[in-house]
Design a protein around this motif. Structure first.
Motif, mmCIF file in Angstrom:
data_model
loop_
_atom_site.group_PDB
_atom_site.id
_atom_site.type_symbol
_atom_site.label_atom_id
_atom_site.label_comp_id
_atom_site.label_asym_id
_atom_site.label_seq_id
_atom_site.Cartn_x
_atom_site.Cartn_y
_atom_site.Cartn_z
ATOM 1 N N UNK A 229 0.834 -1.210 0.000
ATOM 2 C CA UNK A 229 0.000 0.000 0.000
ATOM 3 C C UNK A 229 0.863 1.252 0.000
ATOM 4 N N UNK A 230 0.724 2.095 1.034
ATOM 5 C CA UNK A 230 1.505 3.331 1.119
ATOM 6 C C UNK A 230 2.771 3.171 1.949
ATOM 7 N N UNK A 231 3.073 1.952 2.358
ATOM 8 C CA UNK A 231 4.352 1.688 3.008
ATOM 9 C C UNK A 231 4.451 1.984 4.489
ATOM 10 N N UNK A 232 3.324 2.152 5.201
ATOM 11 C CA UNK A 232 3.419 2.489 6.631
ATOM 12 C C UNK A 232 4.183 1.452 7.443
ATOM 13 N N UNK A 233 4.046 0.188 7.079
ATOM 14 C CA UNK A 233 4.759 -0.832 7.844
ATOM 15 C C UNK A 233 6.243 -0.791 7.531
ATOM 16 N N UNK A 234 6.581 -0.480 6.287
ATOM 17 C CA UNK A 234 7.990 -0.367 5.925
ATOM 18 C C UNK A 234 8.632 0.823 6.641
ATOM 19 N N UNK A 235 7.866 1.908 6.793
ATOM 20 C CA UNK A 235 8.374 3.079 7.509
ATOM 21 C C UNK A 235 8.770 2.682 8.932
ATOM 22 N N UNK A 236 7.887 1.944 9.607
ATOM 23 C CA UNK A 236 8.170 1.533 10.985
ATOM 24 C C UNK A 236 9.378 0.602 11.045
ATOM 25 N N UNK A 237 9.443 -0.367 10.150
ATOM 26 C CA UNK A 237 10.560 -1.314 10.167
ATOM 27 C C UNK A 237 11.878 -0.614 9.868
ATOM 28 N N UNK A 238 11.843 0.386 9.002
ATOM 29 C CA UNK A 238 13.084 1.093 8.675
ATOM 30 C C UNK A 238 13.550 1.919 9.875
ATOM 31 N N UNK A 239 12.620 2.384 10.690
ATOM 32 C CA UNK A 239 12.993 3.124 11.887
ATOM 33 C C UNK A 239 13.883 2.257 12.783
ATOM 34 N N UNK A 240 13.638 0.945 12.775
ATOM 35 C CA UNK A 240 14.434 0.042 13.597
ATOM 36 C C UNK A 240 15.626 -0.522 12.830
ATOM 37 N N UNK A 241 15.965 0.088 11.706
ATOM 38 C CA UNK A 241 17.212 -0.237 11.016
ATOM 39 C C UNK A 241 17.125 -1.327 9.974
ATOM 40 N N UNK A 242 15.927 -1.776 9.628
ATOM 41 C CA UNK A 242 15.814 -2.837 8.632
ATOM 42 C C UNK A 242 15.753 -2.250 7.234
ATOM 43 N N UNK A 243 16.296 -3.000 6.274
ATOM 44 C CA UNK A 243 16.150 -2.648 4.864
ATOM 45 C C UNK A 243 14.780 -3.181 4.430
ATOM 46 N N UNK A 244 14.082 -2.399 3.612
ATOM 47 C CA UNK A 244 12.676 -2.742 3.360
ATOM 48 C C UNK A 244 12.325 -2.787 1.886
ATOM 49 N N UNK A 245 11.424 -3.726 1.547
ATOM 50 C CA UNK A 245 10.893 -3.775 0.195
ATOM 51 C C UNK A 245 9.438 -4.219 0.253
ATOM 52 N N UNK A 246 8.710 -3.902 -0.812
ATOM 53 C CA UNK A 246 7.294 -4.242 -0.798
ATOM 54 C C UNK A 246 6.738 -4.378 -2.192
ATOM 55 N N UNK A 247 5.587 -5.054 -2.276
ATOM 56 C CA UNK A 247 4.893 -5.138 -3.551
ATOM 57 C C UNK A 247 3.415 -4.891 -3.313
ATOM 58 N N UNK A 248 2.727 -4.473 -4.366
ATOM 59 C CA UNK A 248 1.289 -4.251 -4.285
ATOM 60 C C UNK A 248 0.734 -4.406 -5.691
ATOM 61 N N UNK A 249 -0.514 -4.864 -5.786
ATOM 62 C CA UNK A 249 -1.110 -5.058 -7.099
ATOM 63 C C UNK A 249 -1.570 -3.734 -7.699
ATOM 64 N N UNK A 250 -1.691 -2.702 -6.827
ATOM 65 C CA UNK A 250 -2.243 -1.435 -7.294
ATOM 66 C C UNK A 250 -1.154 -0.510 -7.835
#
Lengths: 466, 122
Positions: A229-250
């Motif tokens: 979606x808009x990446x809110x979960x990736x934002x949180x995970x990156x705050x804790x130092x994780x590298x992040x990626x995501x996919x969405x059908x939209x």
């Protein structure tokens, strides 16, 4: 109530915030687990209480937990406690003087705070309490400095959990040296209201950090969200130092184009996409990629593995569930802003398939010991624990409910990968029916709307408000 | 699209057996400077298909004399790790496409974002 022990078995007191109550214990346990420490508490432990005693930990363990928790308000080195003022006094006098001495030095400054749970104390009450401690109970040699003290102490009083029945005297009193505060400030600083790019279903900041903690996300992890979606979960995970990626059908959401979700805005601006969100919080260097992709048709090679999968799959309520499919199952053509993305045919992605696919994906694409954290929508009148989807390669670790309405809720599910998939796992459902794709979710959408039409329109607006 | 991602992607066109690695046809490539994190690079290396990474770097003209097979004890070779860091995270395909090596089907990359969606008949 004696607390005499060496450095190794000091007790700590955790003061927790009184929201998302069911999510707190799994969060603290997950954070302790990151330090390879068990959750060890007193026999009188009450999960609903805002005060938890923790045993068998070091001060570094505590600081580490507090650097991540959004459920924990503060942590203290526990010097004494009791159910009456006399018990507290006895307990304090029994605390080894050599453990206290470093913080009561003559040339140091200190302050004593008083915190009362479920009661408001008058100023006189506060002063009396602090005076008792400072003058009578403990040998404070330093000077009081209310603005910028070197050491902060706190007297915490528990007046129970019933706001309609507040006792004269507290049920329990604790006294300790303040160690650290938790990260509740992140709930405000990462608020979705201030975020550049949001959507209808962007996850609220507090919950997104709780999810990252339940998933045991840590620095230098690689985290994936298949319904980004808009990446809110990736934002949180990156705050804790994780590298992040995501996919969405939209396509539109991934590219940050199309209609805006904000009330006074018609179209999205140029700086509205997931990468821009990470840039807003200074974690753009942890952005790996986002892609347009159908979660039911995986694009990852066989041995591609992530440290954690953190996601909020669509429930079919505010965003439709979609997948690419055959001509026979057309529901309606999707609306595309640019027209070029387009998925020629969308068919309803049955909810039960989403979760079966998600668990299967996690079994194949998590590292061993890695966690999957996701929301499961529930129709409450029919819920039973057997409905939670299972997989032979994953163990169910947490199941926390967030009530949405009288007849619906969502559950934050945490699963941990315990073994690599084998061919025989595909037949697991024959041995145990709980491994069969869950059928009940398919009618979640119907039941949700059916329940709503029975009430007035007010219910639907309040439903997702936080 | 970064090469870390590309290394993990495969073609999912129906009936394709050898869909990995996807061929990169780039029309616009960008190199960003990103703070070096040796820990992360060391963690990722065992998860990579090394030859596919070297091949992809070659397609983008970013080979940097990286060896065709992994050297032992790479965790302590900072120069090596910095080179890997660059091709994994700093090189980005902005425009172009990914092509399935078996079927020839192309997945477009636009503004750095690959579109992996298939049509209903694929």
């Amino acid at each position: 109530m004696a607390l005499h022990c060496g450095r190794a078995c000091r007790q700590y007191l955790l003061h927790l915030a009184h929201d998302n109550v069911d999510f707190r214990l799994p969060e603290i346990k997950a954070l302790l687990s990151l330090r390879k420490r068990p959750f060890d508490t007193s026999e009188t432990f009450n999960e609903k209480s805002p005060f938890w005693q923790l045993n068998g930990l070091s001060e570094d363990d505590i600081r580490s937990v507090m650097s991540r928790t959004v459920c924990g308000k503060s942590a203290f080195e526990l010097w004494g406690h009791g159910t009456t003022i006399d018990e507290l006094r006895t307990s304090l006098l029994e605390y080894p003087a050599e453990n206290m001495a470093p913080y009561l030095q003559q040339n140091s400054t200190y302050k004593i705070n008083v915190y009362t749970f479920n009661k408001t104390l008058s100023i006189i009450g506060v002063n009396l309490a602090t005076a008792l401690i400072a003058l009578d109970f403990l040998p404070f040699k330093g000077t009081v400095n209310l603005k910028d003290p070197e050491h902060i102490f706190c007297l915490l009083e528990d007046y129970g959990s019933d706001p309609n029945d507040i006792p004269e005297e507290p049920f329990h009193m604790y006294f300790g040296r303040w160690i650290a505060d938790g990260q509740r400030e992140l709930i405000r600083s990462y608020s979705v209201k201030k975020r550049h790019f949001i959507g209808n279903t962007s996850m609220d900041a507090g919950l997104s950090f709780i999810m990252a903690n339940h998933a045991k996300v840590k620095a230098d992890d690689l985290v994936y969200d298949p319904f980004v979606g808009t990446g809110s979960l990736l934002v949180a995970c990156s705050r804790f130092g994780a590298y992040v990626c995501g996919t969405d059908i939209d396509y539109n959401t991934i590219h940050g184009i199309g209609k805006a979700s904000r009330k006074n805005q018609k179209w999205r601006g140029p700086d509205e996409n997931i990468r821009a969100n990470l840039r807003q919080y200074g974690t753009e260097s942890l952005y790996v990629d986002v892609m347009v992709s159908d979660a039911s048709k995986t694009v990852w090679r066989k041995n591609a593995q992530f440290d954690a999968i953190v996601t909020d799959p669509p429930y079919g309520i505010r965003e439709s569930t979609r997948r690419t499919g055959s001509h026979k199952d057309i529901i309606k053509p999707p609306e595309d802003f640019s027209g070029e993305s387009h998925v020629p045919v969308s068919m309803a992605y049955h909810l039960s398939d989403i979760f079966a696919d998600l668990l299967n994906f996690a079994a194949h694409h998590l590292v061993l010991g890695g966690r999957l954290v996701y929301w499961l929508p529930i129709y409450r009148p029919e819920y039973c624990e057997e409905m939670v989807p299972l997989h032979p390669c994953l163990t169910l670790t947490n199941n926390c409910e967030q009530t949405l309405s009288s007849h619906t809720s969502r559950r934050l599910i945490t699963m941990e990968k315990i073994k690599e998939p084998e061919d025989s796992d595909r037949l697991a459902h024959l041995a145990d029916p709980r491994f069969t794709p869950y059928q009940g979710h398919n009618s979640f959408r119907e039941k949700y709307f059916c329940g709503l039409t029975k009430k007035n329109g007010k219910d639907s607006k309040q439903l997702f408000a936080k | 699209m970064k090469l870390l991602t590309h290394n993990m992607l495969t073609s999912h066109v129906k009936g394709v057996i050898k869909g990995y690695p996807l061929i990169i046809k780039a029309t616009e490539v960008k190199v960003n400077e990103l703070e070096f994190n040796g820990q992360f690079v060391s963690r990722m290396i065992p998860k990579l298909e090394w030859s596919a990474l070297i091949q992809a770097a070659g397609w983008l003209g970013q080979s940097q004399d990286l060896p065709s097979t992994l050297i032992p004890d790479y965790e302590n070779d900072e120069e090596f790790l910095r080179k890997v860091h660059r091709i994994l995270l700093e090189v980005e395909v902005i425009e172009g496409c990914l092509q399935c090596p078996e079927s020839g089907r192309e997945f477009p990359i636009s503004k750095g974002v690959p579109n992996m969606l298939l049509n209903e008949d694929e």
